[in-house]
Enzyme design. Sequence first.
Site, PDB file in Angstrom:
ATOM      1  CE  LYS A   1     -42.287 -52.131  17.609  1.00 25.50           C
ATOM      2  NZ  LYS A   1     -42.966 -52.753  18.751  1.00 25.50           N
TER       3      LYS A   1
ATOM      4  CD  GLU B   1     -45.716 -46.838  37.023  1.00 20.48           C
ATOM      5  OE1 GLU B   1     -46.019 -45.666  36.708  1.00 20.48           O
ATOM      6  OE2 GLU B   1     -46.165 -47.837  36.452  1.00 20.48           O
TER       7      GLU B   1
ATOM      8  CD1 TRP C   1     -39.909 -49.562  15.134  1.00 19.73           C
ATOM      9  CD2 TRP C   1     -39.243 -48.488  16.982  1.00 19.73           C
ATOM     10  NE1 TRP C   1     -39.495 -50.517  16.016  1.00 19.73           N
ATOM     11  CE2 TRP C   1     -39.078 -49.885  17.171  1.00 19.73           C
ATOM     12  CE3 TRP C   1     -38.891 -47.628  18.016  1.00 19.73           C
ATOM     13  CZ2 TRP C   1     -38.573 -50.418  18.354  1.00 19.73           C
ATOM     14  CZ3 TRP C   1     -38.386 -48.160  19.189  1.00 19.73           C
ATOM     15  CH2 TRP C   1     -38.236 -49.546  19.363  1.00 19.73           C
TER      16      TRP C   1
ATOM     17  CB  THR D   1     -50.585 -47.097  36.951  1.00 19.36           C
ATOM     18  OG1 THR D   1     -51.209 -48.372  36.802  1.00 19.36           O
ATOM     19  CG2 THR D   1     -49.221 -47.278  37.602  1.00 19.36           C
TER      20      THR D   1
END
Lengths: 544, 544
Positions: free
Chosen positions: A439, A330, A444, A185
Amino acid sequence: MLGQMMNMELTVNSLIDHAARYHGDAEIVSIGTDGNPSRSDWATVSERSRQLASALRTAGYVQGDRCATICWNNVGHLECYLGISGGGMVCHTINPRLFPEQLVYVINNAQDKVIFFDKTFLTIVSNIRDRLETVEKFVLMSEPDEEIAAQFPGLLFYEEFLQRGTPNANWPEIAENQASSLCYTSGTTGNPKGVLYSHRSTVLHALVAAQPDALNLSARDVVMPVVPMFHVNAWGVPYITAMVGAKLVLPGPGLDGQSLVKLIDSESVTIALGVPTIWQGLLSALDELGSSAQSLKRTVIGGSACPPSMMSEFRGKYGVEVVHAWGMTETSPIGTVNALLSKHNTLSEEGRNKIRESQGRPPYGVQLKIVGEDGHQLPEDGIAQGNLRIRGHWVVADYFGVEPNQTLEEDGWFETGDVASINDDGFMTIRDRSKDIIKSGGEWISTVELEGIAMGHSAINEAAVVAASHDKWDERPILLAVKIPDANITEEELLAHYQGKVAKWQIPDRAIFVEGLPRNATGKVLKNKLRSEYGEVLVSKPAS
Amino acid sequence: MLGQMMNMELTVNSLIDHAARYHGDAEIVSIGTDGNPSRSDWATVSERSRQLASALRTAGYVQGDRCATICWNNVGHLECYLGISGGGMVCHTINPRLFPEQLVYVINNAQDKVIFFDKTFLTIVSNIRDRLETVEKFVLMSEPDEEIAAQFPGLLFYEEFLQRGTPNANWPEIAENQASSLCYTSGTTGNPKGVLYSHRSTVLHALVAAQPDALNLSARDVVMPVVPMFHVNAWGVPYITAMVGAKLVLPGPGLDGQSLVKLIDSESVTIALGVPTIWQGLLSALDELGSSAQSLKRTVIGGSACPPSMMSEFRGKYGVEVVHAWGMTETSPIGTVNALLSKHNTLSEEGRNKIRESQGRPPYGVQLKIVGEDGHQLPEDGIAQGNLRIRGHWVVADYFGVEPNQTLEEDGWFETGDVASINDDGFMTIRDRSKDIIKSGGEWISTVELEGIAMGHSAINEAAVVAASHDKWDERPILLAVKIPDANITEEELLAHYQGKVAKWQIPDRAIFVEGLPRNATGKVLKNKLRSEYGEVLVSKPAS
Ligand SMILES: Nc1ncnc2c1ncn2[C@@H]1O[C@H](COP(=O)(O)OP(=O)(O)OP(=O)(O)O)[C@@H](O)[C@H]1O
Ligand SMILES: Nc1ncnc2c1ncn2[C@@H]1O[C@H](COP(=O)(O)OP(=O)(O)OP(=O)(O)O)[C@@H](O)[C@H]1O
Ligand SMILES: [Mg+2]
Ligand SMILES: [Mg+2]
C-alpha cells in the site's frame, strides 16, 4: 416429490473399483526412494488397497480414525490414499518439509493413530517420535529390514503389515458425507490449518477436474503429478486418474529438472502438473538435455502465479500448452482453471496470451466474488480489486479441530486471503495475498505482477517483491532477485527493465541481488521473512 | 466422522446460474416452428426461465407439480426445461409422435397440470383435449394470436403467460433428491413407461457426460442436439451445455438432411448428436449439397445400433469422428460411450474400427453386467451373451406411477431388455433386444449384426431383420430391405453379400424388398409389426 433414481453414494472406493474393472491394466509407474522405477497397474493397486483397508481393520482401526502418510509420490502412497479412505478411515497426508515443530503440531492436532512413511523420512520421524501424543503404529513403506528395525523400536514394515489383511477384501459401506482425507495448508502465512475432505467433495471435485475445460483427462493420457501427494492430494490427480483410467507416472523423490525430463520422455507423459519453481528446473533441463518433450501436450501450473515468460517458453519453444490454475488446500484445490472461450478466437495471439496469464475462471461447482474491506461486493470489471471469496461443493466449511462456524464469513462464503480482480467473463486474476500487497501512498501495488516482469528478464532466475517501510509513502516495493548463474546485470539495468511495463510509481525503489529466496514446505516464498530482513532498507537511518 | 466441506445441493438451477454468470453471451440459436432462426444467449435464457418459474408459482403451481411440454428443439423448450425444473416443478417432456391413445395415456398417467406446446401440435392437442383428466392450462409457445385463441377456448400464450412472473426472480430452495423431470420410454416394445429423474441424477449425469471420454464438451464447442428434447432430455445436452457454457444450436422442426447441413455450416457446429436414421439423411444431403461439413468434428450416435458403414463414411469421407453410445430413457441416457484406450494405439486402423463399432464402455458412475436366464452372471470375454443389467447414479429405481420395488431385479440391478456381450476391457456390444433376438435351432442370431451388413451394401438404405417361424429350425432370420432410389438389386445378390461376413447358418433365409419400415415415435423400427406381417413367409402353406 422425490425423483425415482437409484440412490448410490459418491465414494473414493467407487473410483478405484471403476479403475480396477475398466482400466485394470493401465499402468502405474513409480520411482522408489532408491530412484528405481517399478510398474504396477490399477487392478493391482485396487487389490492391495483393499488389502490395506482390511489390515487396518484387523489392527483395530475403525471408520473415522486418522491414518497419516509422509511419503513421496509413489505407488505405496497411492495404495495408502485408496486403502485408508476406501476403508473408511481418514487419510492424513503430511508434508515432510514442514519444520519439526510444525510436524508435531499437525500430527497431534489431527490425532493420527498410524503413520505410513518412506525411508527418506526415517530420521525425521524418529526425531519427533517422543512428542507425538496419539500415534500407535509407525509403518515404514518397505519390505522388512532388520537393520532399520533395530534402530527404531516397534517399527512395522508395510509389506508385512499388508499381510494382516485379505487381498481384495470387500470395502465397508461408506456414506458420501463421511470424511475421506485430511490435509493441512502450506503454512505460508502462519500455522498450517487442517481441511477435512469428504468422499462426496472428493468425487465431485474429480468429476469436474476431469472435464475438457479443467484438466481434460482421458484414458489415453499419461499423467505425471509433480505436485506432491502431500500437497492438497496432488491436486486430486490420484482420484481423477482412477476415474478416467489414465496411466499414472509418480516421480518419487527426484524432482530435479533432469530426472523429470527423462521420465517424461521414457514414459511418454502427456500432461504434468506442478508449481512454477518445478517447471523452472524442467525448462533448464530440457535445454541441457536437448529434449523437445515430444509427448508432452500440457502442463498445469498453479500454487503460485505462473510468470508469463514461463508460459511463452513452454508454448513457443516446446509446443506445450500451459494451463494456469488457482486453488487452495481449502478448495480441494480447484478454484479456477484458465480455458479460453469461443469469443477469444477472434483475438490476436497476444490478446489470447494476456488472457491465459490470468488464473482463469471457475468451473461448474464453485463461485467467486470479490469484496471490499466492508464486505460489500465489488464490480467484476477486470479493474476493481478486492478480497476474493469462494463457495462451492469442494470448499471448506470448518477448519479441522477449530470451533465450528468460525471459518466462513457471515455471508457463508470462504475468504481466501487473496486479493483479486474478476472480469466480466469471470476470469480471475490474483493480484496478491492480502498480507503481501503493498500500500503505497494509498494506492495498491501488486507484487505478483512486479515479480512476473523481473522473471521475464533473461538474467533473472527468481524474484520476490515485498513492501519496505517508507517515510513519505508509508510502503514502497523493493525487489529481491536471484541471478541465473554467471549472469551480469546491475541494479539500474534491472529497474530499467520495468520502464513502459508498469506505471512509474509502481516501479520498485530498489533491486537487491540475493543468493536465494527463503521458501516454505511447498516451495512458496516466505515473504514475512523477507520483510523482516529487508523491510527497513528504505528508511533513512538516524545519524549515529 | 463427517467431512467438513460446504453442503450444497446438485440442482438444475445451479447449472443455469453457472451458464448465466460465466457464459452469459454464449449463443442459443433456435429454429422456430416457421423455420426462421432466432438468437438468444444463456443470460437471456436464464432470465426468462426464472421468470417462467415465477409465473408458474403465481399461477398457483407448487413443487412437484408436473408441467408438460410438446415442443421441438427450440429456445422456448429450453426455457421450459430450466424454468419448470428450476422452479421445483417436474418438466414432463412428451413425444408428439406418439399415437393419440399413447399421448392421452402418458398425460393422464403423469397427471400433468399444464401443457406448453408448439404451434405444430395445435391440432394434436386440440383433438385429445377432452380426454385429458388433469390438465388445467394449455399454453401455446407464441405471442398472443386472436385467430388461434378463437379456435381453442381458454388457450394461453407463452409470451403473455411469462408476463405473470418476475424476470430474474429468485429460484426456490430445492433439495437435490427432488424430482426434476419426467420422460416416458419410446414405446418400442409396449406402452411407454415413465422415468422420474432427480436434480441430483441429472447433474451427475451431466458431469460425467461432459468428460473427454464421454461427449467431450467444452465452452468452445457448438453443439447441435438433433436427438429431440422430448426423447430422454435430448441425451442431457441442455444441461451439459449449460454446465460447460457451450453454444447451442436447436434445429426446430427441420430434421431433414439438407436443413441440418445448412445449419451445421452456417453456425459452425462442432458436434451433433442423434439417432442413425437422421444421419442417413444428413450423409445424403452432404453429398447433394457438396458440403464437407468443415466445422463438424464429432457426431454422437445412439438410440439404435450405428451401422459400421455409416461410421466409415463419416470418418473416411468427412473426417468426422463417430462416437457410438448406448443408453435408455431409464439410464438418463448414458450407459456406455465408445472411447478408445491407450492400448488400442498399437492396433491397425481396421482393428480400431472393429472396437469403435461396439457400443463402448461405461463411464464412472454406472456399471454393467450380463446374466443368463437364471440370473447368474456370465463371463465378460467378448463371446458370452446374455441379458444386460445396469446400475448407477442415473439409473431408474422405480418406474413412475407403478408399485414401488417392482422395477429392479432381486440383485438391485435394472434389467435393460437388451442382449449383449462385454469384453474384458468392459466394451459392450448390443446383440439385440431380448424380444428381437432370433433363436434358430437353439442358436442365437443377432439381428443387429445382420442389419449392419445389409446397410453396408451400396444399394440399401434401410434394413430390418426379424424372426420368421420355421418348421424345422423354429425361427429363421428374414431380411426386410429398402432400396435407395433407383437402385437395382435382386434378392439373390443381396443375400450373396452376406457370404464370408457371417457364418452360413446365420444368413437370412430371404430378403424381401419393401417400400419403407414401420417406425415408432423416436424413429426405431417396430419389429413386432414386421413380425406379424412377415412372420409366416417361411412356413409351408397347407395346400388349399
Ligand atoms: N495460480 C496461482 N497464482 C497465484 N497464487 C496462487 C495460485 N495458486 C495458488 N496460489 C496461492 O496459494 C494459496 C493456497 O496455497 P496453500 O493452500 O498451499 O497454502 P498457503 O496459503 O500457501 O499456506 P497458509 O494458508 O498456511 O498460509 C492461495 O491462497 C494463493 O495465494
Ligand atoms: N447404440 C445402440 N445400439 C443398439 N441399440 C441401442 C443403442 N442405443 C439405444 N439402443 C436401444 O434403445 C433402447 C432404449 O430406447 P428408449 O429408452 O428410447 O425406449 P425403447 O426401449 O425403444 O422403448 P420401450 O422401452 O418403451 O419399448 C435400448 O434398450 C436399446 O435396445
Ligand atoms: Mg492459505
Ligand atoms: Mg426400453
